[in-house]
Scaffold this active site. Structure first.
Site, PDB file in Angstrom:
ATOM      1  CD  GLU A 122      -2.787   1.364   2.393  1.00  0.00           C
ATOM      2  OE1 GLU A 122      -2.760   0.496   3.276  1.00  0.00           O
ATOM      3  OE2 GLU A 122      -3.516   2.352   2.422  1.00  0.00           O
ATOM      4  N   GLY A 262       3.430   1.768  10.669  1.00  0.00           N
ATOM      5  CA  GLY A 262       3.150   1.056  11.915  1.00  0.00           C
ATOM      6  C   GLY A 262       2.806  -0.392  11.657  1.00  0.00           C
ATOM      7  CB  ALA A 263       0.626  -2.553  11.573  1.00  0.00           C
ATOM      8  CG  MET A 264      -0.016  -3.486   4.822  1.00  0.00           C
ATOM      9  SD  MET A 264      -0.936  -1.974   4.375  1.00  0.00           S
ATOM     10  CE  MET A 264      -2.206  -2.680   3.343  1.00  0.00           C
ATOM     11  CD  GLU A 265      -5.027  -1.859   5.758  1.00  0.00           C
ATOM     12  OE1 GLU A 265      -4.042  -1.474   6.421  1.00  0.00           O
ATOM     13  OE2 GLU A 265      -5.667  -1.110   4.997  1.00  0.00           O
ATOM     14  CD  GLU A 299      -2.970  -2.023  10.708  1.00  0.00           C
ATOM     15  OE1 GLU A 299      -3.488  -2.181   9.583  1.00  0.00           O
ATOM     16  OE2 GLU A 299      -2.494  -0.923  11.086  1.00  0.00           O
ATOM     17  CG  HIS A 302      -7.789  -1.409   8.032  1.00  0.00           C
ATOM     18  ND1 HIS A 302      -8.551  -0.395   7.494  1.00  0.00           N
ATOM     19  CD2 HIS A 302      -6.634  -0.817   8.445  1.00  0.00           C
ATOM     20  CE1 HIS A 302      -7.893   0.752   7.595  1.00  0.00           C
ATOM     21  NE2 HIS A 302      -6.727   0.531   8.176  1.00  0.00           N
ATOM     22  CD  GLU A 321      -5.976   3.771   6.989  1.00  0.00           C
ATOM     23  OE1 GLU A 321      -6.116   3.659   8.230  1.00  0.00           O
ATOM     24  OE2 GLU A 321      -5.530   2.842   6.273  1.00  0.00           O
TER      25      GLU A 321
HETATM   26 ZN   LIG Z   1      -5.211   1.878   8.723  1.00  0.00          ZN
END
Ligand SMILES: [Zn+2]
Length: 854
Positions: A122, A262-265, A299, A302, A321
């Protein structure tokens, strides 16, 4: 820079093709990876002849169309597009290409974090993996086979459910994954490595069993307990609050050290910055524990708000978001303290988003154009986006809001949609007309509300005027529609009126009758709208004592302190009434975490935002004076509070223990301002005796900021204890980079040569260089050395990781508001950056906006 082009929302066109399914094979090797991509494609628009696939740095090995190998006359590759000429209505395409994950320092697409292969796609990373229609409204069903050397990469993961293991290749092995849910390429993920794992399971409300796995570096398994607990809490919460259930047999989370965000879903395979997974009391602070709970939830949420229903194009980013941040904030509020959560959310919004909204990079939560989409993962899109959803929630009420989200999920499941579609569902299910509300999506800048009160003939009258800032291009903007929660109290603190006012015009007058005496106003309760309130007269000390709304109580304490600091800046004295009100806060019997917030003085950023022309030296000095004044007057009381709650051997992370640590560390920080021998001895004891990282970093920070003599032994001890734990070393670098002692710049420069520091790991860059750029005292030093150092770093890091570099550029957003001396030196550095050969479009976009040269 002539090739740098902006992309506009108004130019959006529907896709001409659809990709029904994708079959990917990744053959991973130490020097390269071979990607085989088979797609079934068909035309939506019959009139088009060619297909152009997005692709960056393409090294094509083979290209087949309907089982025929294509000659070079049938296709070309230029300007990051692979175009195939004259394709039939429906066809299969097979592309084999070579990529080099080992050399990928941008950390977009497929790359290596230490010894682990992982992905970040992303928004537009997938085009670095294989040629594709890389836009979120192309949703397809993915089957993925990962093949790698067995001994080095025993764990092979991708999205969806595991359908086959291939053990036939001698030292190599493979696993095939199938994700039945159509998804855009930005949600594709792959991981290969030798990883430790923690397992658990969850049974959904309809009785489906889900296998839960958290993968991490071997040896870190015991640090995944809190993350796993948070995951299960999130799954339950989303079922109860939104009726949303998980939809695959397996949910995997992988923690990696090198990660831009931070992180990815990614569907069924979340990839996390290890900062948001790994924690135990010896290595993580209470704030870290709370952060893990929030990001794991974010996450997970999401899966419905982002994955099942995704964005039509990247201008819609806030659709997923803003909504998901609102959902994770509500989750944290439900599981912890509502009051503290709300204040923390507002603090974060004001520290980052309000600053952005007042800067040349201000943009609506739904921007209209971008050069690099990576630059729009901003606090405006996220945090202000969440405030916009919160206002919708307030306008609709809980019951209607739930009806509306149900309708949204039912209507748009499996589709790529827009913020208008979301607003349609909100309005349709509730009957609330939101047409006037839409402006929140299209305008930038923070509205100011001027408040006038009068009382006559038993009528209390409230006049509210909206002051709307111009857009960045100077164009006029319109007044907003928003809910404003207020109450009116009598002099005993009894509420006479409590209401949610609906504001829509530039000026509004509200009258309240039948009030036998004048009332005291409590306004923007719970921070019901993301606005700045300007009042003619305010009863801060009354509200600090009597308001039952915790947000207004906090706000009044903050505003009163701001007023005192500003008085000091103008050479005036501190009011005794303020000092007394502060004394009241020391005594008040409320939740300890909340009390710690009440006792906190306003941040430098808050003070800076109120200045026309910023002079940090002046702000620092005034704040320090107030801090010392309060600490010396109330030394005994503060010390008593500290002693009451200081429990060095308690390592529990329950709310009560965290509250005790919050209040006593707030006390220690206040007393730290005194430079008093007794306090410093207590601080040294806390560093030595406490078993939690929370206590240790506070003591370390205070000693580092006091003197070289006190700092040196702590720095050495901390380094010796934690030098092999990179996550903890981030705290070490951050404390030293934020230091207010003389010579910080020189120490930061030297720390770059430390063996633990690595410029290719974003967490480390953020901790050392990023924190230094927010160290207002050193960064804004009038000799310009701070600016020049950060400019050098931006130019250097831009070549390694453009996303990291453009993040650092943000430190210069305050340019226009700086005093003459600072502005002059800053300008020189900004011009040096923008004239750098081969500067990325990411950094170019930010610097050009700051200099207004775009
Ligand atoms: Zn997000």
């Amino acid at each position: 820079m002539s090739e740098i082009q902006a992309i506009y929302l108004k130019d959006y066109k529907k896709p001409e093709y659809e990709i029904k399914d994708v079959n990917l094979i990744f053959d991973l090797h130490e020097e390269y990876a071979l990607v085989t991509n088979r797609m079934s494609i068909s035309k939506i628009d019959e009139s088009v002849a060619n297909i152009s696939l997005d692709s960056i740095d393409l090294e094509l090995v083979e290209l087949w169309l309907n089982n025929l190998k294509l000659k070079e006359t049938r296709y070309h590759y230029k300007n990051e597009k692979l175009t195939i000429l004259n394709v039939p209505t429906a066809f299969s395409l097979k592309i084999v290409n070579k990529i080099y994950p080992q050399n990928n320092t941008e950390l977009e697409g497929l790359y290596k974090s230490g010894t682990i292969f992982c992905t970040q796609n992303e928004p537009e990373g997938f085009r670095r993996v294989t040629p594709y229609l890389d836009r979120p409204d192309i949703m397809s069903v993915f089957t993925t086979t990962v093949i790698a050397e067995k001994s080095k990469y025993p764990v092979l993961l991708s999205n969806g459910n595991k359908i086959q293991c291939h053990d036939s290749f001698d030292e190599r092995h493979g696993v095939t994954w199938f994700d039945p849910h159509p998804k855009p390429a930005y949600l594709f993920a792959l991981v290969a490595g030798d990883l430790g794992v923690v397992n658990d399971e969850f049974t959904t409300m309809s009785g489906e069993r889900v296998e839960l796995n958290i993968y991490c570096d071997l040896g870190n398994e015991s640090k995944c307990t809190h993350a796993m607990k948070s995951l299960k809490e999130s799954m339950t919460w989303d079922e109860e609050k939104y009726g949303r259930e998980y939809d695959l047999e397996i949910y995997n989370i992988v923690a990696v050290d090198s990660f831009n965000m931070g992180a990815m879903e990614n569907k069924g395979l979340n990839i996390f910055n290890s900062h948001y997974v790994l924690a135990d009391e010896d290595t993580a602070t209470d704030t870290n524990f709370m952060g893990i709970q929030a990001v794991i939830a974010h996450e997970y949420f999401h899966n419905w708000t982002g994955n099942r229903i995704t964005c039509r194009d990247w201008f819609q980013l806030t659709l997923k978001e803003g909504l998901t941040v609102f959902r994770d904030q509500s989750f944290s509020a439900d599981l912890n303290s509502k009051d503290v959560q709300r204040i923390d959310d507002v603090k974060a919004l004001r520290e980052r988003q309000f600053v952005e909204d007042a800067s040349p990079t201000a943009h609506p939560i739904q921007p209209e154009s971008y050069i690099s989409m990576n630059n729009f993962y901003t606090s405006t899109v996220y945090e202000k986006g969440a405030e916009v959803i919160r206002m919708i929630n307030t306008l609709l009420g809980e019951e209607n809001y739930r009806k509306a989200t149900d309708l949204y999920f039912k209507t748009f499941d499996g589709q790529a949609v827009t913020t208008d579609d979301f607003l349609w569902a909100m309005s349709k299910a509730s009957g609330v007309d939101l047409s006037a509300f839409e402006l929140w999506y299209h305008q930038s800048g923070t509205p100011k509300i001027h408040v006038k009160e009068s009382y006559e003939n038993k009528i209390y009258s409230l006049t509210l005027t909206q002051e709307i800032p111009n857009a960045v291009d100077g164009s006029k903007q319109k007044p907003y529609f928003f809910p404003l929660k207020i109450s009116l109290m009598n002099s005993c603190g009894t509420i006479k009126v409590e209401k949610t006012l609906l504001i829509s015009k530039e000026e509004e007058i509200f009258e309240f009758t039948g009030l036998s005496k004048n009332c005291i106003l409590s306004i923007n309760r719970d921070f019901s709208a993301p606005i700045i309130v300007e009042q003619e007269k305010t009863e801060y000390s009354f509200l600090m004592k009597h308001d039952d709304n915790s947000f207004v109580k906090y706000e009044s304490a903050q505003s009163y302190a701001v007023e005192m600091i500003e008085s000091l800046m103008h050479g005036e004295e501190i009011d005794q009434e303020y000092v007394d009100a502060f004394g009241y806060l020391l005594e008040v019997d409320v939740d300890l975490s909340f009390k710690a917030l009440l006792l906190e003085l306003p941040s430098i950023s808050t003070l800076m935002q109120r200045q026309e022309i910023v002079d940090f030296e002046l702000i620092y000095k005034a704040k320090e004076t107030l801090q010392k004044h309060l600490a010396s007057i109330y030394k005994e009381k503060i010390l008593e509070l500290y002693r009451k709650y200081h429990k060095p051997l308690n390592v529990s992370i329950d709310a009560k223990s965290m509250g005790q640590r919050a209040i006593k560390n707030r006390c220690l920080r206040m007393l730290g301002a005194l430079d008093d021998a007794e306090i410093l001895r207590i601080t040294q004891e806390q560093y030595r005796d406490s078993l939690t990282m929370t206590d240790r970093v506070v003591a370390f920070d205070i000693l580092e900021n006091t003197s070289e003599e006190l700092s040196t032994p702590v720095v050495a001890d901390f380094y010796k204890r934690y030098k092999n734990d990179t996550l903890v070393m981030n705290k070490y670098f951050a404390i030293l980079a934020a230091s207010q002692r003389e010579g910080t710049l020189e120490r930061v420069q030297a720390l770059q040569n430390d063996e633990v520091y690595n410029e290719k790991v974003p967490n480390l860059v953020r901790s050392l260089i990023g924190v230094f750029a927010r160290n207002y005292k050193s960064f804004h030093a009038k000799n310009g050395k701070g600016y020049s150092f950060i400019a050098d770093k931006i130019i250097e890091i831009d070549q390694i990781n453009a996303q990291m570099a453009s993040g650092l550029c943000g430190a210069f957003k305050i340019y226009e508001k700086m005093n003459k001396i600072n502005k002059g030196v800053m300008k020189r550095e900004l011009e040096r950056i923008i004239s750098t050969q081969s500067l990325s479009k990411n950094s170019y976009e930010i610097i050009a906006k700051i200099l207004k040269t775009h």
